[in-house]
Design an enzyme around this catalytic site. Structure first.
Site, short mmCIF file in Angstrom:
data_model
loop_
_atom_site.label_atom_id
_atom_site.label_comp_id
_atom_site.label_asym_id
_atom_site.label_seq_id
_atom_site.Cartn_x
_atom_site.Cartn_y
_atom_site.Cartn_z
N ASN A 57 -0.33 7.36 1.32
CA ASN A 57 -1.52 8.60 1.56
C ASN A 57 -2.81 7.80 2.06
OD1 ASN A 57 -2.21 7.14 -0.89
ND2 ASN A 57 -2.76 9.09 -1.77
N SER B 38 1.06 -1.14 0.18
CA SER B 38 -0.03 0.00 0.11
C SER B 38 0.82 1.21 0.00
CB SER B 38 -0.82 -0.10 1.28
OG SER B 38 -0.08 -0.01 2.55
N CYS C 94 -4.16 10.13 -5.82
CA CYS C 94 -4.00 9.76 -7.02
C CYS C 94 -4.96 10.17 -7.87
CB CYS C 94 -3.78 8.14 -7.16
SG CYS C 94 -5.59 7.40 -6.40
N ARG D 223 -12.05 8.24 -5.65
CA ARG D 223 -12.04 6.94 -5.81
C ARG D 223 -13.43 6.59 -5.33
NH1 ARG D 223 -9.67 3.30 -1.44
NH2 ARG D 223 -9.04 5.25 -0.77
N GLU E 191 -2.82 -0.31 -8.94
CA GLU E 191 -3.35 1.19 -8.89
C GLU E 191 -2.41 2.04 -8.88
OE1 GLU E 191 -6.53 2.01 -9.23
OE2 GLU E 191 -7.22 -0.23 -9.30
P1 NAP Z 1 5.39 4.31 -3.91
O1 NAP Z 1 6.68 5.08 -3.88
O2 NAP Z 1 5.40 3.71 -5.43
O3 NAP Z 1 5.36 3.27 -2.85
C1 NAP Z 1 4.21 2.45 -2.84
C2 NAP Z 1 4.57 1.33 -2.01
O4 NAP Z 1 5.53 0.33 -2.78
C3 NAP Z 1 5.24 1.64 -0.77
O5 NAP Z 1 4.66 0.72 0.22
C4 NAP Z 1 6.64 1.56 -0.87
O6 NAP Z 1 7.50 1.25 0.18
C5 NAP Z 1 6.62 0.06 -1.98
N1 NAP Z 1 7.80 -0.21 -2.79
C6 NAP Z 1 8.63 0.70 -2.90
N2 NAP Z 1 9.79 0.20 -3.78
C7 NAP Z 1 9.31 -1.18 -3.84
C8 NAP Z 1 9.78 -2.07 -4.51
N3 NAP Z 1 11.01 -2.08 -5.10
N4 NAP Z 1 8.90 -3.42 -4.46
C9 NAP Z 1 7.82 -3.55 -3.85
N5 NAP Z 1 7.37 -2.31 -3.31
C10 NAP Z 1 8.05 -1.23 -3.28
O7 NAP Z 1 4.19 5.20 -3.71
P2 NAP Z 1 3.87 6.35 -2.82
O8 NAP Z 1 4.98 7.31 -2.80
O9 NAP Z 1 3.57 5.66 -1.61
O10 NAP Z 1 2.68 6.96 -3.15
C11 NAP Z 1 2.41 7.87 -4.09
C12 NAP Z 1 2.61 7.29 -5.55
O11 NAP Z 1 1.28 6.23 -5.49
C13 NAP Z 1 1.61 8.26 -6.58
O12 NAP Z 1 2.24 8.17 -7.90
C14 NAP Z 1 0.08 8.26 -6.54
O13 NAP Z 1 -0.44 8.60 -7.81
C15 NAP Z 1 -0.13 6.75 -6.56
N6 NAP Z 1 -1.16 6.39 -5.75
C16 NAP Z 1 -1.86 5.50 -6.57
C17 NAP Z 1 -3.23 5.42 -5.89
C18 NAP Z 1 -4.16 4.66 -6.94
O14 NAP Z 1 -5.34 4.12 -6.06
N7 NAP Z 1 -4.24 4.68 -8.20
C19 NAP Z 1 -3.53 5.52 -4.63
C20 NAP Z 1 -2.52 6.26 -3.69
C21 NAP Z 1 -1.24 6.61 -4.46
P3 NAP Z 1 8.22 2.37 0.94
O15 NAP Z 1 7.29 3.29 1.31
O16 NAP Z 1 9.11 1.73 1.91
O17 NAP Z 1 9.33 2.80 -0.03
O1 G3P Z 2 -4.49 8.19 -3.76
C1 G3P Z 2 -5.59 7.70 -3.26
C2 G3P Z 2 -6.66 7.31 -4.01
O2 G3P Z 2 -7.17 6.08 -3.89
C3 G3P Z 2 -7.86 8.45 -3.79
O3 G3P Z 2 -8.72 7.95 -3.20
O4 G3P Z 2 -10.84 8.57 -2.34
O5 G3P Z 2 -9.26 10.34 -2.11
O6 G3P Z 2 -10.30 9.81 -4.19
P1 G3P Z 2 -9.84 9.49 -2.78
#
Ligand code: NAP
Ligand code: G3P
Length: 471
Positions: A151, A148, A280, A433, A246
């Site tokens: 955020n 996860s 996101c 979402r 996601e």
């Molecule tokens: P992130 O840096 O990609 O990290 C997401 C998760 O992946 C964290 O638990 C992270 O752990 C883990 N991770 C990091 N490197 C990894 C690897 N090599 N293998 C497996 N897992 C690994 O994203 P974030 O900074 O937490 O969130 C921001 C991003 O996520 C934005 O791009 C946002 O758009 C996207 N997001 C998308 C959604 C959606 O529902 N589409 C929702 C929320 C966020 P660590 O924290 O320990 O690095």
């Molecule tokens: O980035 C988290 C994504 O799931 C957005 O959720 O409910 O704020 O649109 P929400």
């Protein structure tokens, strides 16, 4: 200093090395969690595998009873959960409580929807089928990995974990570093509540243990929410290709006509700047014609400049980003836009990890901000000649999570929505979402597969057929 330990097979795992969790509110260490070794991670997976047979053969009601007790522990420990969310990821206590409330509802709705999943029986009553009756069940896939983002440290964790567990899978869960205290605490809450080894939490920096996790041979499926960069890495190196991702977004708000710009501006401020844009589904571009932009921009400036900026502890609408690095990235996008002709209407002020909400007009495709995801309180106005051009920009984005269309003629907007190639399109409202019963989809660099309560249940199960033949 808060200290929580990863939980594997119902036991807390102490490690020589710990990860300090720096609060975005204070920029000081707020707590620490175990930093697991390869051996610990292997144990988590072999434990999940060994417990799968027991857990998957329980009745659905029995699994729901176990999980409901875990949910009750979350409710009973709401104060600790709210404090952890607040200090780990910089949400206001109000938003942290709202995230917990939404998660409790999510869990209850998942139980309801899980009960609706029945066998599909196809027999001789179907034309052409002779002497056969097919019983097609949905069965759990096995050992799942849930990863996860920071955020939504409880909601985007449980939205993966609960559907997987309730259908009979066992789980290895990796919370984001900022969110790991909460993740480890949730693991502690399962001790004596869930059977040991059904749910295992692995903590440590993703950059250090992430590859170790996603290349484990025991993995049957992965549910990941996070950046496109990491999502693509998982697709590349994970032995299981059964992956739901996601990822990032660049949701446009396209304003078709200008009858209620005050409402549109409110939706853009809420959609683009809530939680300082760290969503996101945040609105991440405003696309419209000159005539509308000329009217909308001053309304947006006035509303943005009225926002409280500061500490979530004081209830500020705009709070600090998750890290100074995140804030510096937003600053580079602002600087690049200015250098290429963008006009700052308000903002462009960064103090440590606090980014003042910034609106930049005349953003063009020569600028990084045109299609990069800031994940901060930065909104570009992109001016187009007509709405067809707006649709083209939306469809050519590297992202395809959601879009919002604003205008008066709903029929016209509904037809226009059909032309927009994103997961979902919102008519006359900000992108988001929820409600969680809705399918949540991203295309292109925004995702792979579908989340949302029902789709999460289906994505953690497969069809198993038993065909009875009449001799
Ligand atoms: P992130 O840096 O990609 O990290 C997401 C998760 O992946 C964290 O638990 C992270 O752990 C883990 N991770 C990091 N490197 C990894 C690897 N090599 N293998 C497996 N897992 C690994 O994203 P974030 O900074 O937490 O969130 C921001 C991003 O996520 C934005 O791009 C946002 O758009 C996207 N997001 C998308 C959604 C959606 O529902 N589409 C929702 C929320 C966020 P660590 O924290 O320990 O690095
Ligand atoms: O980035 C988290 C994504 O799931 C957005 O959720 O409910 O704020 O649109 P929400």
């Amino acid at each position: 200093m808060k200290k929580y330990l990863a939980v594997i097979n119902g036991r807390k795992i102490t490690t020589e090395k710990c990860v300090a969790i720096v609060s975005p509110i204070t920029l000081k260490p707020y707590g620490e969690v175990s930093s697991l070794t390869k051996k610990d991670i292997d144990t988590a997976f072999t434990t999940a595998r060994s417990q799968f047979a027991m857990w998957s053969t329980l009745t659905l009601d029995a699994r729901i009873a176990y999980l409901d007790k875990w949910k009750e522990q979350m409710v009973a420990n709401a104060a600790e959960i709210v404090e952890l969310i607040t200090y780990e990821v910089g949400k206001t206590k109000k938003d942290a409580q709202a995230e917990l409330d939404r998660t409790i509802e999510y869990i209850d709705e998942t139980f309801t929807e899980a009960r609706k999943i029945t066998a599909n029986i196809i027999g001789p009553d179907v034309t052409g089928i002779k002497n056969k009756t097919g019983h097609f069940f949905r069965v759990p896939k096995g050992v799942g990995v849930s990863i996860s983002p920071f955020n939504y440290p409880i909601n985007l964790a449980m939205s993966k974990i609960i559907p997987a567990l309730v259908t009979g899978n066992t789980i290895v869960f990796k919370p984001a570093t900022n969110g790991s205290l909460l993740g480890a605490f949730l693991g502690e809450l399962t001790m004596g509540i869930l059977p040991d080894g059904v749910f295992n939490v692995v903590t440590g920096r993703g950059s250090e243990i992430g590859d170790e996790i996603i290349t484990n041979r025991e993995i049957d499926f992965v549910s990941f929410t996070g950046s496109t960069r990491i999502g693509k890495r998982i697709l590349d190196i994970c032995p299981s290709k059964d992956v739901v991702l996601e990822l990032g977004g660049k949701d446009p708000a396209i304003i078709v006509d200008a009858t209620n710009l005050d409402y549109v501006a409110d939706q853009i401020v809420l959609g683009g700047l809530s939680y300082s844009g760290q969503r996101c589904t945040a609105i991440k571009s405003i696309i419209t014609t000159d005539a509308i932009a000329d009217q909308l921009a001053p309304i947006l400036v006035q509303k943005i400049e009225a926002l409280q900026v500061g500490s979530p502890l004081d209830g500020a609408f705009i709070g600090p980003l998750i890290s100074e690095g995140a804030a510096q990235f937003v600053q580079t996008l602002i600087d690049d836009a200015i250098n290429k002709g963008g006009k700052v209407l308000t903002g462009n002020k960064v103090i440590d990890n606090l980014v003042y909400p910034t609106l930049i007009d005349n953003v063009t495709n020569t600028m990084q901000l045109f299609d990069e995801e800031p994940f901060g309180p930065l909104l570009p106005i992109i001016r187009v000649k007509n709405i067809d051009e707006a649709v083209m920009i939306a469809n050519h984005s590297q992202y395809g999570l959601q879009a919002s269309l604003f205008g008066e003629n709903e029929t016209e907007l509904f037809e226009l929505a059909q032309k927009i190639n994103t997961g979902s399109v919102n008519i006359n409202a900000k992108s988001q979402r929820g409600p969680d019963i809705f399918p949540f989809i991203g295309v292109r660099n925004s995702g792979f597969g579908v989340q949302g309560i029902v789709d999460a249940l289906y994505s953690t199960t497969r069809i198993k057929g038993i065909v009875v033949n009449k001799r």
